[in-house]
Design an enzyme around this catalytic site. Structure first.
Site, PDB file in Angstrom:
ATOM      1  N   SER A 147      -7.391  -2.788   6.035  1.00  0.00           N
ATOM      2  CA  SER A 147      -7.960  -3.749   6.968  1.00  0.00           C
ATOM      3  C   SER A 147      -7.055  -3.894   8.175  1.00  0.00           C
ATOM      4  CB  SER A 147      -8.117  -5.116   6.287  1.00  0.00           C
ATOM      5  OG  SER A 147      -8.396  -6.134   7.232  1.00  0.00           O
ATOM      6  N   TYR A 160      -3.859 -12.028   2.415  1.00  0.00           N
ATOM      7  CA  TYR A 160      -4.655 -10.812   2.596  1.00  0.00           C
ATOM      8  C   TYR A 160      -3.929  -9.822   3.494  1.00  0.00           C
ATOM      9  CZ  TYR A 160      -8.760  -7.924   3.715  1.00  0.00           C
ATOM     10  OH  TYR A 160      -9.648  -6.879   3.880  1.00  0.00           O
ATOM     11  N   LYS A 164      -2.718  -5.970   2.540  1.00  0.00           N
ATOM     12  CA  LYS A 164      -3.170  -4.770   3.239  1.00  0.00           C
ATOM     13  C   LYS A 164      -2.028  -4.077   3.989  1.00  0.00           C
ATOM     14  CE  LYS A 164      -7.461  -4.820   1.953  1.00  0.00           C
ATOM     15  NZ  LYS A 164      -7.944  -3.812   0.972  1.00  0.00           N
TER      16      LYS A 164
END
Length: 271
Positions: A147, A160, A164
């Site tokens: 991402s 998050y 990533k």
């Protein structure tokens, strides 16, 4: 013909998180390109629908319900694939994700879970798959679905983004370690119209903000990511490894804001 380099004729692929969204689009796209596809996710009914779509292309699909957070189930996924098909050529680590949460509301457990889901689990499965690829087919390709949150600062995305970012570095290091037999690449995904983006697509204000701040002026579609995955998995990218390919509509800054609450003195603060 150059288009032949994008074919996956008679190759065998595993795609995790393949029950819906990006994972399903990749799995069906690979089948259209000639591969048999093993699809993994936790929900059997979603996998069965993906298999149905794969079989409509004339290729074989196999559903293997899998929780990628359980290491024994990762081993079983690879073992089942080799037992049923005889070899393994491609792995797509698509399963992942973590809900937005402001830094001051992020616990150690929440961060640890995000790191495991987005980086540790793909690493463990990649290690198993790479060995199976070399043992059964001599070579292979691993594609990690990452991402832009992994390389671009976004508020309320600490867990998050860290997961990533770890996946991006994992991709580059494994690529160096596994070359030339197994190529390892990733896709830096921007905002795509999946269930995890419903809070944007269903909100006119956020959707307009997103589209206005994205140079290509639209939200991505799962097919956009499937096309990139096909390139990275196929012989067309045979001289490409250790790359994080950005597929994000040209985004250079966050397309929408998820502001964190302001940090204020706690009730225990002595003044």
């Amino acid at each position: 013909m150059i288009l032949d380099d994008f074919r996956l004729t008679n190759q065998v692929a595993i795609v995790t998180g393949a029950g819906v969204g990006i994972g399903r689009a990749i799995a069906v796209g690979f089948a259209e390109a000639g591969a048999d596809v093993v699809v993994a996710a936790r929900t059997r009914s979603d996998l069965d629908e993906t298999v149905r779509l794969i079989e409509q292309t004339g290729r074989r699909g196999l559903a293997v319900p899998t929780d990628v957070m359980v290491e024994d189930e990762l081993s079983s996924l690879v073992d089942t694939t080799v037992k049923e098909f005889g070899w393994l050529s491609i792995l797509v680590n698509n399963a992942g994700g973590t809900q937005p949460r402001a830094s001051m509301q992020t616990s150690a457990k929440y961060l640890s879970t995000a790191l495991h889901f987005n980086a540790v689990a793909p690493f463990l499965l990649s290690r198993l798959a790479a060995q199976a690829m070399v043992d059964t087919d001599g070579s292979g390709s691993i594609v990690n679905v990452s991402s832009r949150s992994g390389d671009m600062v976004m508020s309320s995305m600490l867990a998050y983004g860290a997961g990533k970012a770890a996946l991006n570095m994992l991709t580059q290091n494994m690529a160096a370690d596994l070359a030339p037999q197994v190529r390892v690449n990733a896709i830096g995904v921007g905002g795509v119209a999946t269930q995890s983006m419903d809070f944007v697509t269903s909100n006119d204000e956020l959707r307009t903000q997103f589209e206005t701040n994205t140079p290509m002026r639209r939200i991505g579609q799962p097919s956009d990511i499937a096309s990139a995955a096909l390139y990275l998995a196929s012989p067309a990218s045979s001289w490409v490894t250790g790359v994080v390919l950005r597929v994000d509509g040209g985004t250079t800054k966050p397309s929408f804001d998820l502001p964190a609450p302001p940090l204020r003195p706690s009730a225990q603060t002595v003044t």
